[in-house]
Design a protein around this motif. Structure first.
Motif, PDB file in Angstrom:
ATOM      1  N   ARG A  87       1.924  12.069   3.359  1.00 35.04           N
ATOM      2  CA  ARG A  87       0.562  11.654   3.000  1.00 35.04           C
ATOM      3  C   ARG A  87       0.464  10.137   2.897  1.00 35.04           C
ATOM      4  O   ARG A  87      -0.516   9.528   3.346  1.00 35.04           O
ATOM      5  CB  ARG A  87       0.155  12.301   1.672  1.00 35.04           C
ATOM      6  CG  ARG A  87      -0.129  13.798   1.781  1.00 35.04           C
ATOM      7  CD  ARG A  87      -0.781  14.315   0.504  1.00 35.04           C
ATOM      8  NE  ARG A  87       0.137  14.216  -0.630  1.00 35.04           N
ATOM      9  CZ  ARG A  87       1.012  15.154  -0.960  1.00 35.04           C
ATOM     10  NH1 ARG A  87       1.123  16.267  -0.235  1.00 35.04           N
ATOM     11  NH2 ARG A  87       1.796  15.009  -2.014  1.00 35.04           N
ATOM     12  N   ALA A  88       1.467   9.508   2.314  1.00 35.34           N
ATOM     13  CA  ALA A  88       1.453   8.047   2.176  1.00 35.34           C
ATOM     14  C   ALA A  88       1.464   7.366   3.548  1.00 35.34           C
ATOM     15  O   ALA A  88       0.755   6.380   3.770  1.00 35.34           O
ATOM     16  CB  ALA A  88       2.660   7.591   1.349  1.00 35.34           C
TER      17      ALA A  88
ATOM     18  N   ARG B  57      -2.003   7.614   5.165  1.00 34.84           N
ATOM     19  CA  ARG B  57      -3.028   6.783   4.516  1.00 34.84           C
ATOM     20  C   ARG B  57      -2.810   5.285   4.757  1.00 34.84           C
ATOM     21  O   ARG B  57      -3.756   4.503   4.626  1.00 34.84           O
ATOM     22  CB  ARG B  57      -3.050   7.074   3.020  1.00 34.84           C
ATOM     23  CG  ARG B  57      -3.557   8.477   2.692  1.00 34.84           C
ATOM     24  CD  ARG B  57      -3.355   8.816   1.241  1.00 34.84           C
ATOM     25  NE  ARG B  57      -3.839  10.164   0.925  1.00 34.84           N
ATOM     26  CZ  ARG B  57      -3.647  10.783  -0.222  1.00 34.84           C
ATOM     27  NH1 ARG B  57      -2.956  10.181  -1.188  1.00 34.84           N
ATOM     28  NH2 ARG B  57      -4.117  11.998  -0.420  1.00 34.84           N
ATOM     29  N   THR B  58      -1.589   4.881   5.071  1.00 30.05           N
ATOM     30  CA  THR B  58      -1.299   3.453   5.256  1.00 30.05           C
ATOM     31  C   THR B  58      -1.128   3.055   6.721  1.00 30.05           C
ATOM     32  O   THR B  58      -0.929   1.879   7.017  1.00 30.05           O
ATOM     33  CB  THR B  58      -0.023   3.064   4.486  1.00 30.05           C
ATOM     34  OG1 THR B  58       1.071   3.880   4.937  1.00 30.05           O
ATOM     35  CG2 THR B  58      -0.210   3.256   2.989  1.00 30.05           C
TER      36      THR B  58
ATOM     37  N   LYS C  10       2.200   1.980  -3.432  1.00 30.82           N
ATOM     38  CA  LYS C  10       1.132   2.492  -4.287  1.00 30.82           C
ATOM     39  C   LYS C  10       0.867   3.970  -4.005  1.00 30.82           C
ATOM     40  O   LYS C  10       0.724   4.773  -4.925  1.00 30.82           O
ATOM     41  CB  LYS C  10      -0.137   1.668  -4.069  1.00 30.82           C
ATOM     42  CG  LYS C  10      -1.301   2.106  -4.939  1.00 30.82           C
ATOM     43  CD  LYS C  10      -2.522   1.230  -4.705  1.00 30.82           C
ATOM     44  CE  LYS C  10      -3.691   1.674  -5.580  1.00 30.82           C
ATOM     45  NZ  LYS C  10      -4.896   0.820  -5.354  1.00 30.82           N
ATOM     46  N   GLU C  11       0.813   4.321  -2.705  1.00 33.49           N
ATOM     47  CA  GLU C  11       0.554   5.712  -2.331  1.00 33.49           C
ATOM     48  C   GLU C  11       1.695   6.635  -2.758  1.00 33.49           C
ATOM     49  O   GLU C  11       1.473   7.805  -3.081  1.00 33.49           O
ATOM     50  CB  GLU C  11       0.352   5.817  -0.811  1.00 33.49           C
ATOM     51  CG  GLU C  11      -0.931   5.192  -0.300  1.00 33.49           C
ATOM     52  CD  GLU C  11      -2.170   5.955  -0.739  1.00 33.49           C
ATOM     53  OE1 GLU C  11      -2.040   7.134  -1.130  1.00 33.49           O
ATOM     54  OE2 GLU C  11      -3.267   5.382  -0.704  1.00 33.49           O
TER      55      GLU C  11
ATOM     56  N   ALA D  88       0.831  -1.212   0.000  1.00 30.44           N
ATOM     57  CA  ALA D  88       0.000   0.000   0.000  1.00 30.44           C
ATOM     58  C   ALA D  88       0.861   1.255   0.000  1.00 30.44           C
ATOM     59  O   ALA D  88       0.537   2.249  -0.674  1.00 30.44           O
ATOM     60  CB  ALA D  88      -0.922  -0.014   1.219  1.00 30.44           C
TER      61      ALA D  88
END
Length: 293
Positions: A130-131, A134-135, A22-23, A19
């Protein structure tokens, strides 16, 4: 930059790292071959090394042309050189490999390592922040529950072995059906909640001085051996892995239920010693202490 992630069912953090990549928006490579083909690649390249090393190498080679591969660090046992420094040793044996980055498989240092690696891959501090946000929900690993310890009309056996073996169907997929054919109910150490296992491992003598993987094996063995439903323990050793065999031998000597040391190779379906062990734990002939068979 094209990045590969060493995918393994044994790694608790694989969903987190997938993930995160991907982010971050980096190009992620996928294996172009089957698991069996990846294993054969590793066997052909390092035919004399332990089973887990061969599979990991094969998966790296199967990624093709990539710049970097993230390798989740699975816990090693005592005197396990490959487990301690896989990403350092492998490029010394095989030339032309991409950059291998050892990453934590969960634990308190996971997010710090992710931030550092994210910056290295993306060069964007804001994107990395941000990544990470989000993860974060995935950082704790998968939710785990205790597996069923009993099954009607079957004797329960604990199967204790490295996650890098037991969690890999391509390597240990023949063990469960071989036990079930004999009327046994196997409970694999790789299925146990890791928090419960490591809490139990605190009972190990000099636990703080023992390698993480060996403490994990001891914790799982001690936890299951303490359950009345469990009649005996099978100590599953990956083929050609001397460090794992030595660790499991030490652990078996501490158990007070019957034990059987079982060497496991990829694709193996026939384990002749299991029938005698089944009879031993079901016909009232079990000894007070375990031994190798």
């Amino acid at each position: 930059m094209k990045v590969g992630l060493l995918e393994s069912p044994a790694a608790r953090s694989r969903a987190y790292w997938a993930a995160l990549l991907k982010e971050l928006g980096v190009e992620v490579a996928a294996s172009g071959v089957s698991e069996a083909e990846a294993l054969q690649l590793g066997r052909d390249t390092l035919p004399d090394e332990a089973l887990g090393v061969q599979l990991a190498l094969g998966r790296i080679l199967a990624l093709g042309r990539v710049d970097t591969v993230l390798v989740p660090h699975l816990p090693e046992v005592t005197n396990d050189a490959w487990g301690e420094a896989f990403t350092e040793l492998l490029p010394r044996r095989i030339s032309g490999l991409p950059t291998l980055i050892d990453v934590p498989d969960g634990g308190p240092h996971l997010e710090n390592a992710a931030a550092e690696i994210g910056l290295r891959l993306s060069q964007s501090g804001g994107g990395v922040r941000r990544a990470l946000e989000r993860t974060r929900i995935l950082a704790g690993g998968p939710r785990e529950e205790m597996p069923a310890l009993a099954r009607a009309s079957r004797a329960t056996v604990a199967v204790i072995g490295p996650r890098a073996l037991l969690a890999e169907p391509i390597l240990a997929g023949g063990v469960r059906p071989a036990l079930e054919i004999l009327g046994l109910h196997p409970v694999f150490s790789s299925e146990l909640p890791l928090n419960d296992v490591m809490k139990r491992a605190e009972r190990m003598e000099n636990a703080g001085k023992v390698a993480d993987g060996e403490r994990e094996l001891f914790g799982a063995a001690s936890l299951l051996a303490g359950k009345s439903a469990v009649r005996g323990l099978i100590l599953a050793v990956p083929a050609r892995d001397g460090a794992a065999r030595a660790a499991l031998t030490r652990i078996g000597q501490r158990m007070h239920k019957p034990t059987l040391t079982l060497s496991v190779d990829a694709g193996q379906t026939d384990f002749p010693e299991l029938e005698a062990f089944r009879d031993r734990i079901t016909l009232g002939t079990a000894q007070a202490t375990g031994d190798d068979a």
